[in-house]
Design a protein around this motif. Structure first.
Motif, PDB file in Angstrom:
ATOM      1  N   VAL A   1    -121.153 -51.422  37.034  1.00 12.59           N
ATOM      2  CA  VAL A   1    -122.124 -51.676  36.039  1.00 12.59           C
ATOM      3  C   VAL A   1    -123.984 -51.313  35.953  1.00 12.59           C
ATOM      4  CG1 VAL A   1    -123.664 -54.118  36.517  1.00 12.59           C
ATOM      5  CG2 VAL A   1    -122.960 -53.573  34.076  1.00 12.59           C
ATOM      6  N   VAL A   2    -124.246 -50.590  36.567  1.00 13.01           N
ATOM      7  CA  VAL A   2    -125.604 -50.466  37.207  1.00 13.01           C
ATOM      8  C   VAL A   2    -125.700 -49.196  36.903  1.00 13.01           C
ATOM      9  CG1 VAL A   2    -127.593 -49.001  38.859  1.00 13.01           C
ATOM     10  CG2 VAL A   2    -126.140 -51.724  38.718  1.00 13.01           C
ATOM     11  N   PRO A   3    -123.870 -47.665  37.014  1.00 14.33           N
ATOM     12  CA  PRO A   3    -124.847 -46.670  36.178  1.00 14.33           C
ATOM     13  C   PRO A   3    -124.428 -46.320  34.910  1.00 14.33           C
ATOM     14  CG  PRO A   3    -122.523 -46.132  38.214  1.00 14.33           C
ATOM     15  CD  PRO A   3    -123.618 -48.038  38.218  1.00 14.33           C
ATOM     16  N   MET A   4    -123.921 -47.301  34.151  1.00 16.98           N
ATOM     17  CA  MET A   4    -123.744 -48.236  32.768  1.00 16.98           C
ATOM     18  C   MET A   4    -125.195 -47.767  32.020  1.00 16.98           C
ATOM     19  SD  MET A   4    -121.082 -50.265  30.845  1.00 16.98           S
ATOM     20  CE  MET A   4    -122.556 -51.747  30.950  1.00 16.98           C
ATOM     21  N   LEU A   5    -125.794 -48.790  32.937  1.00 10.48           N
ATOM     22  CA  LEU A   5    -127.058 -49.161  32.729  1.00 10.48           C
ATOM     23  C   LEU A   5    -127.639 -48.337  32.421  1.00 10.48           C
ATOM     24  CD1 LEU A   5    -126.907 -52.872  34.069  1.00 10.48           C
ATOM     25  CD2 LEU A   5    -127.047 -52.462  31.522  1.00 10.48           C
ATOM     26  N   VAL A   6    -127.612 -47.656  33.167  1.00 10.33           N
ATOM     27  CA  VAL A   6    -129.150 -46.520  33.757  1.00 10.33           C
ATOM     28  C   VAL A   6    -128.287 -46.040  32.417  1.00 10.33           C
ATOM     29  CG1 VAL A   6    -129.047 -44.254  34.826  1.00 10.33           C
ATOM     30  CG2 VAL A   6    -128.868 -46.758  36.089  1.00 10.33           C
ATOM     31  N   ILE A   7    -127.704 -45.637  31.913  1.00 12.82           N
ATOM     32  CA  ILE A   7    -127.738 -44.781  30.759  1.00 12.82           C
ATOM     33  C   ILE A   7    -127.720 -45.278  29.562  1.00 12.82           C
ATOM     34  CG2 ILE A   7    -125.678 -43.763  29.189  1.00 12.82           C
ATOM     35  CD1 ILE A   7    -124.447 -42.747  32.138  1.00 12.82           C
ATOM     36  N   VAL A   8    -127.546 -46.334  29.228  1.00 11.23           N
ATOM     37  CA  VAL A   8    -127.585 -47.337  27.815  1.00 11.23           C
ATOM     38  C   VAL A   8    -128.942 -47.429  27.739  1.00 11.23           C
ATOM     39  CG1 VAL A   8    -127.077 -48.948  26.830  1.00 11.23           C
ATOM     40  CG2 VAL A   8    -124.515 -47.779  28.296  1.00 11.23           C
ATOM     41  N   ILE A   9    -130.004 -48.651  28.494  1.00  3.46           N
ATOM     42  CA  ILE A   9    -130.842 -48.963  28.455  1.00  3.46           C
ATOM     43  C   ILE A   9    -131.563 -48.140  28.488  1.00  3.46           C
ATOM     44  CG2 ILE A   9    -132.980 -49.937  30.117  1.00  3.46           C
ATOM     45  CD1 ILE A   9    -130.969 -52.045  31.575  1.00  3.46           C
ATOM     46  N   PRO A  10    -132.231 -46.750  28.504  1.00  7.72           N
ATOM     47  CA  PRO A  10    -132.823 -45.896  27.373  1.00  7.72           C
ATOM     48  C   PRO A  10    -132.428 -46.122  26.327  1.00  7.72           C
ATOM     49  CG  PRO A  10    -132.106 -44.561  30.009  1.00  7.72           C
ATOM     50  CD  PRO A  10    -131.419 -45.790  29.644  1.00  7.72           C
TER      51      PRO A  10
ATOM     52  N   MET B   1    -131.221 -52.056  37.823  1.00  7.12           N
ATOM     53  CA  MET B   1    -130.910 -52.387  39.166  1.00  7.12           C
ATOM     54  C   MET B   1    -130.788 -54.130  38.557  1.00  7.12           C
ATOM     55  SD  MET B   1    -131.812 -49.556  42.345  1.00  7.12           S
ATOM     56  CE  MET B   1    -130.949 -50.366  43.316  1.00  7.12           C
ATOM     57  N   ILE B   2    -132.162 -54.695  38.667  1.00  4.97           N
ATOM     58  CA  ILE B   2    -131.981 -55.948  38.577  1.00  4.97           C
ATOM     59  C   ILE B   2    -131.128 -56.556  37.612  1.00  4.97           C
ATOM     60  CG2 ILE B   2    -134.077 -57.226  38.041  1.00  4.97           C
ATOM     61  CD1 ILE B   2    -135.784 -55.626  39.211  1.00  4.97           C
ATOM     62  N   THR B   3    -130.651 -56.318  36.383  1.00  3.92           N
ATOM     63  CA  THR B   3    -130.225 -56.425  35.211  1.00  3.92           C
ATOM     64  C   THR B   3    -128.617 -56.580  35.612  1.00  3.92           C
ATOM     65  OG1 THR B   3    -131.727 -55.610  33.628  1.00  3.92           O
ATOM     66  CG2 THR B   3    -129.218 -55.924  32.469  1.00  3.92           C
ATOM     67  N   GLY B   4    -128.275 -55.325  36.194  1.00  4.46           N
ATOM     68  CA  GLY B   4    -127.058 -55.240  36.793  1.00  4.46           C
ATOM     69  C   GLY B   4    -126.369 -56.321  37.849  1.00  4.46           C
ATOM     70  N   LEU B   5    -127.572 -56.910  38.707  1.00  4.13           N
ATOM     71  CA  LEU B   5    -127.778 -57.860  40.009  1.00  4.13           C
ATOM     72  C   LEU B   5    -127.393 -59.295  39.015  1.00  4.13           C
ATOM     73  CD1 LEU B   5    -127.482 -58.661  42.623  1.00  4.13           C
ATOM     74  CD2 LEU B   5    -129.957 -59.180  42.455  1.00  4.13           C
ATOM     75  N   ILE B   6    -127.992 -59.382  38.201  1.00  4.68           N
ATOM     76  CA  ILE B   6    -127.959 -60.900  36.975  1.00  4.68           C
ATOM     77  C   ILE B   6    -127.064 -60.586  36.611  1.00  4.68           C
ATOM     78  CG2 ILE B   6    -129.361 -61.966  35.698  1.00  4.68           C
ATOM     79  CD1 ILE B   6    -131.655 -60.827  36.331  1.00  4.68           C
ATOM     80  N   THR B   7    -126.752 -59.310  35.867  1.00  3.09           N
ATOM     81  CA  THR B   7    -125.027 -59.923  34.543  1.00  3.09           C
ATOM     82  C   THR B   7    -124.687 -59.905  35.721  1.00  3.09           C
ATOM     83  OG1 THR B   7    -125.404 -57.305  34.650  1.00  3.09           O
ATOM     84  CG2 THR B   7    -126.412 -58.901  33.007  1.00  3.09           C
ATOM     85  N   SER B   8    -123.737 -59.442  36.881  1.00  2.00           N
ATOM     86  CA  SER B   8    -123.285 -58.920  37.467  1.00  2.00           C
ATOM     87  C   SER B   8    -122.576 -60.252  37.969  1.00  2.00           C
ATOM     88  CB  SER B   8    -123.054 -57.764  38.542  1.00  2.00           C
ATOM     89  OG  SER B   8    -123.178 -58.027  39.284  1.00  2.00           O
ATOM     90  N   THR B   9    -123.153 -60.922  38.673  1.00  2.39           N
ATOM     91  CA  THR B   9    -123.378 -62.430  39.605  1.00  2.39           C
ATOM     92  C   THR B   9    -122.707 -63.262  38.357  1.00  2.39           C
ATOM     93  OG1 THR B   9    -126.036 -62.601  39.583  1.00  2.39           O
ATOM     94  CG2 THR B   9    -124.933 -61.565  41.296  1.00  2.39           C
ATOM     95  N   SER B  10    -123.690 -63.585  37.355  1.00  6.96           N
ATOM     96  CA  SER B  10    -123.787 -64.456  36.537  1.00  6.96           C
ATOM     97  C   SER B  10    -122.158 -64.638  36.178  1.00  6.96           C
ATOM     98  CB  SER B  10    -125.125 -64.838  35.620  1.00  6.96           C
ATOM     99  OG  SER B  10    -124.730 -63.788  35.006  1.00  6.96           O
TER     100      SER B  10
END
Length: 78
Positions: free
Chosen positions: A54-63, A14-23
């Protein structure tokens, strides 16, 4: 209050998604659209849309990335 271990991955996503999506939406919109009078509204709409995608994708990819990096470093992966 400590964050439970099972929520660490989703919190990072969620934090990574917020930073990347906004920037990235800011940069992309600024370069392609310019700073028009309705820039802020368009940016917020683009950032919100990309965050939801992007957040659902990151939940799958980050681990998976974390396990790969830990294996490469020779560390235990749980």
């Amino acid at each position: 209050m400590a964050l439970p271990a099972k929520l660490i991955g989703p919190a990072i996503s969620m934090i990574t998604g917020l930073i990347t999506s906004t920037s990235m939406s800011f940069v992309g919109l600024a370069l392609n659209y310019g700073f028009q009078p309705d820039f802020a509204l368009r940016w917020l709409r683009a950032a919100a849309t990309s965050y939801v995608l992007v957040v659902p994708m990151l939940v799958i990819v980050i681990p998976r990335i974390q396990r790969f990096v830990m294996r490469q470093a020779g560390l235990p992966t749980r």
